[in-house]
Design a protein around this motif. Sequence first.
Motif, mmCIF file in Angstrom:
data_model
loop_
_atom_site.group_PDB
_atom_site.id
_atom_site.type_symbol
_atom_site.label_atom_id
_atom_site.label_comp_id
_atom_site.label_asym_id
_atom_site.label_seq_id
_atom_site.Cartn_x
_atom_site.Cartn_y
_atom_site.Cartn_z
ATOM 1 N N LYS A 39 -55.273 -1.474 -41.580
ATOM 2 C CA LYS A 39 -54.423 -0.994 -40.508
ATOM 3 C C LYS A 39 -53.762 0.125 -40.995
ATOM 4 C CE LYS A 39 -52.669 -5.240 -38.462
ATOM 5 N NZ LYS A 39 -51.335 -6.097 -38.348
ATOM 6 N N HIS A 40 -53.904 1.306 -40.371
ATOM 7 C CA HIS A 40 -53.694 2.765 -40.817
ATOM 8 C C HIS A 40 -52.537 3.454 -39.968
ATOM 9 C CE1 HIS A 40 -53.903 6.842 -42.578
ATOM 10 N NE2 HIS A 40 -54.287 7.189 -41.372
ATOM 11 N N SER A 41 -51.518 3.881 -40.711
ATOM 12 C CA SER A 41 -50.420 4.511 -40.132
ATOM 13 C C SER A 41 -50.717 6.080 -40.166
ATOM 14 C CB SER A 41 -49.217 4.428 -40.715
ATOM 15 O OG SER A 41 -47.969 5.038 -40.178
ATOM 16 N N SER A 42 -50.694 6.678 -39.117
ATOM 17 C CA SER A 42 -51.063 8.238 -39.229
ATOM 18 C C SER A 42 -49.894 9.083 -39.517
ATOM 19 C CB SER A 42 -51.727 8.753 -37.754
ATOM 20 O OG SER A 42 -50.727 8.351 -36.768
ATOM 21 N N THR A 43 -48.906 8.514 -39.658
ATOM 22 C CA THR A 43 -47.591 9.235 -40.085
ATOM 23 C C THR A 43 -46.964 9.017 -41.527
ATOM 24 O OG1 THR A 43 -46.107 7.457 -39.058
ATOM 25 C CG2 THR A 43 -46.888 9.495 -37.602
ATOM 26 N N CYS A 44 -47.733 7.939 -41.946
ATOM 27 C CA CYS A 44 -47.026 7.609 -43.513
ATOM 28 C C CYS A 44 -47.959 8.081 -44.626
ATOM 29 C CB CYS A 44 -47.005 6.082 -43.621
ATOM 30 S SG CYS A 44 -46.849 5.279 -45.098
ATOM 31 N N PRO A 45 -47.208 9.074 -45.667
ATOM 32 C CA PRO A 45 -48.000 9.513 -46.606
ATOM 33 C C PRO A 45 -48.443 8.209 -47.595
ATOM 34 C CG PRO A 45 -45.642 10.173 -46.598
ATOM 35 C CD PRO A 45 -45.714 9.168 -45.504
ATOM 36 N N VAL A 46 -48.026 7.172 -47.816
ATOM 37 C CA VAL A 46 -48.710 6.070 -48.449
ATOM 38 C C VAL A 46 -49.761 5.456 -47.795
ATOM 39 C CG1 VAL A 46 -48.299 3.681 -49.252
ATOM 40 C CG2 VAL A 46 -46.157 5.265 -49.362
ATOM 41 N N SER A 47 -49.840 5.482 -46.464
ATOM 42 C CA SER A 47 -50.959 5.026 -45.790
ATOM 43 C C SER A 47 -51.946 6.039 -45.790
ATOM 44 C CB SER A 47 -50.568 4.884 -44.525
ATOM 45 O OG SER A 47 -51.734 4.230 -43.486
ATOM 46 N N ALA A 48 -51.632 7.454 -45.897
ATOM 47 C CA ALA A 48 -52.601 8.405 -46.080
ATOM 48 C C ALA A 48 -53.556 8.148 -47.313
ATOM 49 C CB ALA A 48 -52.120 9.725 -45.874
ATOM 50 N N ALA A 49 -52.793 7.830 -48.526
ATOM 51 C CA ALA A 49 -53.260 7.609 -49.726
ATOM 52 C C ALA A 49 -54.158 6.291 -49.896
ATOM 53 C CB ALA A 49 -52.153 7.517 -50.991
ATOM 54 N N ALA A 50 -53.526 5.495 -49.101
ATOM 55 C CA ALA A 50 -54.465 4.146 -49.149
ATOM 56 C C ALA A 50 -55.962 4.412 -48.377
ATOM 57 C CB ALA A 50 -53.669 3.030 -48.385
ATOM 58 N N ASN B 215 -52.645 1.747 -31.431
ATOM 59 C CA ASN B 215 -53.131 0.510 -31.014
ATOM 60 C C ASN B 215 -52.253 -0.731 -31.357
ATOM 61 O OD1 ASN B 215 -55.932 1.588 -30.160
ATOM 62 N ND2 ASN B 215 -55.601 2.534 -31.957
ATOM 63 N N LYS B 216 -51.270 -0.735 -30.809
ATOM 64 C CA LYS B 216 -50.209 -1.859 -31.566
ATOM 65 C C LYS B 216 -50.898 -3.313 -30.648
ATOM 66 C CE LYS B 216 -46.143 1.039 -31.308
ATOM 67 N NZ LYS B 216 -45.909 1.334 -32.819
ATOM 68 N N ASP B 217 -51.541 -3.228 -29.811
ATOM 69 C CA ASP B 217 -52.117 -4.425 -29.422
ATOM 70 C C ASP B 217 -53.424 -5.073 -30.314
ATOM 71 O OD1 ASP B 217 -53.712 -2.250 -28.645
ATOM 72 O OD2 ASP B 217 -54.585 -3.188 -26.836
ATOM 73 N N ILE B 218 -53.993 -4.232 -30.874
ATOM 74 C CA ILE B 218 -54.775 -4.571 -31.870
ATOM 75 C C ILE B 218 -54.049 -4.866 -33.173
ATOM 76 C CG2 ILE B 218 -56.785 -3.840 -33.190
ATOM 77 C CD1 ILE B 218 -57.453 -1.387 -31.235
ATOM 78 N N SER B 219 -53.111 -4.247 -33.436
ATOM 79 C CA SER B 219 -52.335 -4.688 -34.862
ATOM 80 C C SER B 219 -51.852 -6.148 -34.322
ATOM 81 C CB SER B 219 -51.022 -3.629 -34.911
ATOM 82 O OG SER B 219 -50.509 -4.067 -35.934
ATOM 83 N N ARG B 220 -51.428 -6.289 -33.282
ATOM 84 C CA ARG B 220 -50.856 -7.756 -33.001
ATOM 85 C C ARG B 220 -51.973 -8.717 -32.951
ATOM 86 N NH1 ARG B 220 -47.401 -4.763 -29.683
ATOM 87 N NH2 ARG B 220 -48.850 -5.112 -27.961
ATOM 88 N N ILE C 33 -54.593 -8.593 -34.769
ATOM 89 C CA ILE C 33 -54.900 -9.105 -36.201
ATOM 90 C C ILE C 33 -54.018 -9.867 -36.774
ATOM 91 C CG2 ILE C 33 -55.326 -7.862 -38.673
ATOM 92 C CD1 ILE C 33 -56.400 -5.262 -36.859
ATOM 93 N N GLU C 34 -52.744 -9.445 -36.480
ATOM 94 C CA GLU C 34 -51.761 -10.164 -37.230
ATOM 95 C C GLU C 34 -51.670 -11.821 -36.824
ATOM 96 O OE1 GLU C 34 -46.984 -10.474 -37.619
ATOM 97 O OE2 GLU C 34 -47.777 -9.039 -36.187
ATOM 98 N N GLU C 35 -52.082 -11.896 -35.468
ATOM 99 C CA GLU C 35 -52.103 -13.386 -34.990
ATOM 100 C C GLU C 35 -53.456 -14.050 -35.488
ATOM 101 O OE1 GLU C 35 -51.458 -12.794 -30.831
ATOM 102 O OE2 GLU C 35 -49.523 -12.073 -30.974
#
Length: 108
Positions: free
Chosen positions: A26-37, A58-63, A65-67
């Motif tokens: 799960k990648h956040s396109s706006t987070c520098p920590v996520s960019a490094a990961a 894709n919040k529906d995909i994120s949910r 995955i979580e579920e």
Amino acid sequence: MKQIQSVEEWETVLGESNNGPVFMMKHSSTCPVSAAAYRAFEAYETDIPKNFMIVQDNKDISRAIEEGLGIRHESPQLFLVKEGKAVWDASHYDIAQTTIEKAIEENS
């Protein structure tokens, strides 16, 4: 690396984990920590299929995955999935080439 853009594609990845381990990020396109990961994950050489999704798009995909995996959402978040279950997961600064390598050694 394959970008997952629908719940159906995620379900396919989950099904593929019955044939061998797969990675899902799960990648956040706006987070520098996520960019490094993301860079660490992308650069890691492995034969294990690598998949990612962008949380903001894709919040529906994120949910799903979580579920499906039963693990609370974080971003960035990386899973090693085997037989439909997360056998390893990491988030934020714990996503690095050394931790990915250790996860493979312990769970493949």
